[in-house]
Design an enzyme around this catalytic site. Structure first.
Site, PDB file in Angstrom:
ATOM      1  N   SER A  90       0.822  -1.207   0.000  1.00 55.50           N
ATOM      2  CA  SER A  90       0.000   0.000   0.000  1.00 55.50           C
ATOM      3  C   SER A  90       0.865   1.270   0.000  1.00 55.50           C
ATOM      4  O   SER A  90       1.696   1.455  -0.878  1.00 55.50           O
ATOM      5  CB  SER A  90      -0.954  -0.041   1.189  1.00 55.50           C
ATOM      6  OG  SER A  90      -1.899   0.983   1.149  1.00 55.50           O
ATOM      7  N   ASP A  94     -14.789 -13.251   5.414  1.00 55.89           N
ATOM      8  CA  ASP A  94     -13.880 -12.147   5.708  1.00 55.89           C
ATOM      9  C   ASP A  94     -14.676 -10.880   6.008  1.00 55.89           C
ATOM     10  O   ASP A  94     -15.352 -10.328   5.128  1.00 55.89           O
ATOM     11  CB  ASP A  94     -12.943 -11.913   4.522  1.00 55.89           C
ATOM     12  CG  ASP A  94     -11.792 -10.966   4.860  1.00 55.89           C
ATOM     13  OD1 ASP A  94     -11.916 -10.183   5.821  1.00 55.89           O
ATOM     14  OD2 ASP A  94     -10.772 -11.006   4.157  1.00 55.89           O
ATOM     15  N   ASP A 138      -8.423  -3.355  -6.232  1.00 54.72           N
ATOM     16  CA  ASP A 138      -8.417  -4.297  -5.113  1.00 54.72           C
ATOM     17  C   ASP A 138      -9.347  -3.812  -3.997  1.00 54.72           C
ATOM     18  O   ASP A 138      -9.292  -4.300  -2.882  1.00 54.72           O
ATOM     19  CB  ASP A 138      -7.000  -4.496  -4.579  1.00 54.72           C
ATOM     20  CG  ASP A 138      -6.417  -3.231  -3.943  1.00 54.72           C
ATOM     21  OD1 ASP A 138      -7.092  -2.179  -3.924  1.00 54.72           O
ATOM     22  OD2 ASP A 138      -5.266  -3.287  -3.468  1.00 54.72           O
ATOM     23  N   HIS A 148      -7.199  -5.715  -1.159  1.00 58.29           N
ATOM     24  CA  HIS A 148      -6.143  -4.944  -0.507  1.00 58.29           C
ATOM     25  C   HIS A 148      -5.734  -5.544   0.835  1.00 58.29           C
ATOM     26  O   HIS A 148      -4.562  -5.477   1.227  1.00 58.29           O
ATOM     27  CB  HIS A 148      -6.618  -3.496  -0.307  1.00 58.29           C
ATOM     28  CG  HIS A 148      -5.508  -2.517  -0.127  1.00 58.29           C
ATOM     29  ND1 HIS A 148      -4.705  -2.093  -1.160  1.00 58.29           N
ATOM     30  CD2 HIS A 148      -5.044  -1.861   0.984  1.00 58.29           C
ATOM     31  CE1 HIS A 148      -3.811  -1.219  -0.713  1.00 58.29           C
ATOM     32  NE2 HIS A 148      -3.989  -1.071   0.596  1.00 58.29           N
ATOM     33  N   ASP A 190      -6.319  -8.867   1.722  1.00 58.91           N
ATOM     34  CA  ASP A 190      -5.760 -10.197   1.443  1.00 58.91           C
ATOM     35  C   ASP A 190      -4.267 -10.126   1.155  1.00 58.91           C
ATOM     36  O   ASP A 190      -3.516 -11.073   1.434  1.00 58.91           O
ATOM     37  CB  ASP A 190      -6.434 -10.828   0.219  1.00 58.91           C
ATOM     38  CG  ASP A 190      -7.903 -11.122   0.430  1.00 58.91           C
ATOM     39  OD1 ASP A 190      -8.314 -11.318   1.591  1.00 58.91           O
ATOM     40  OD2 ASP A 190      -8.645 -11.159  -0.570  1.00 58.91           O
TER      41      ASP A 190
END
Length: 308
Positions: free
Chosen positions: A102, A234, A253, A275, A277
């Protein structure tokens, strides 16, 4: 019959031993790996929750030496880059391989501009290399100097302070600076300052793997996913499902568009991975089709094979 079983058992042990020996040094890079967290990240919380869930251990178990850096929870990429440079200098190694998620990607590129002789490679993982449309949207609803911006700043900085306390850090926090640096305009300004090294200014593609900074050759790599809803179990997927709406039909993502993540040698952008994951969270709950841990291990092996 008993002889056949004994022979089969012995053969099995030989094959198992050969497999172990083959993979024993699979991730043993020449230079240590430093994992760099993204915005609102940390290295570890109380030694119990790691930002890169199980990834350090999975790299170390077959030869890698791994460090997890701690930089500001929220701050500009320039400030975080200086912090990371200080951290790398403090490790005492001649060079390191940065693997960054990121905002960790632009953070690492700033570090490379400051201490290029200390950086062997940078791997961008779902990196914000050309800005995030989500950051653009958030900046639009937080007018500069407004009470709303001031409230958001106070909350972000307070959370950063809490993370400092829980992780044993003392990094300065600046929520507005973090937001600004992740917008398309803010990242463009950063890329201009860095000379667009490793980032393609004009097209949705990577660049050469070899990037030269002040006479130092640094290997640049990147990968990303283009999944959003990847596992019904999730709890972070619904949040990313909402943020992904900012991209319209553009692949992303959930937080970063695919084109924005491309840097250097693009390993792949097809992974069923969002993002969160990408750092093997939430606690390893992910798509059945992409194992993020294997991507880190394969990259470590790639670095090893390049003598890094």
């Amino acid at each position: 019959m008993r002889i056949r079983k004994t022979a089969a058992f012995a053969l099995g042990l030989v094959l198992l031993s050969a497999s172990f020996l083959t993979h024993a040094g699979y991730t043993s890079t020449r230079h240590p790996i430093v994992l760099v967290h993204g915005v609102t990240g940390f290295n570890t919380i109380g030694g119990l929750i790691n930002y890169f869930h199980t990834i350090p251990w999975n790299l170390e178990r077959s030869g890698a030496r791994v460090y997890s850096a701690s930089v500001s929870f929220v701050n500009s990429s320039e400030q975080r880059g200086q912090q990371l440079a200080n951290y790398v200098n403090g490790l005492g190694h001649s060079k390191v391989n940065l693997m960054a998620h990121s905002q960790g990607a632009p953070t690492s590129r700033v570090t490379a501009s400051l201490i290029p002789h200390k950086i062997a490679s940078i791997t961008s993982i779902n990196g914000v290399n050309k800005g995030s449309t989500v950051a653009d949207v958030v900046r639009g609803v937080l007018p500069p100097g407004s009470y709303v911006e001031g409230g958001a700043q106070a909350i972000a900085n307070a959370l950063g302070g809490l993370v400092n306390a829980l992780s044993g850090s003392s990094n300065p926090q600046d929520g507005v600076a973090a937001l600004e640096t992740l917008t398309t305009r803010g990242t463009t300004d950063l890329n201009n300052a860095l000379g667009w090294k490793g980032v393609n200014r004009s097209s949705c593609s990577g660049t050469n793997e070899d990037v030269w900074i002040n006479g130092n050759r640094i290997k640049y790599f990147s990968w990303t996913g283009r999944g959003v809803w990847t596992n019904i179990l999730d709890a972070t997927d619904p949040f990313l499902g909402i943020t992904s709406l900012a991209f319209g039909g553009e692949p992303s993502d959930g937080l970063v568009g695919v084109c924005s993540t491309k840097m250097g040698n693009v390993i792949g952008t097809h992974y069923d991975m969002n993002h969160v994951d990408a750092i093997n969270h939430l606690f390893g709950v992910r798509s059945l089709w992409t194992n993020p841990v294997s991507l880190y291990r394969s990259q470590a092996n790639r670095l090893k094979n390049r003598g890094l």
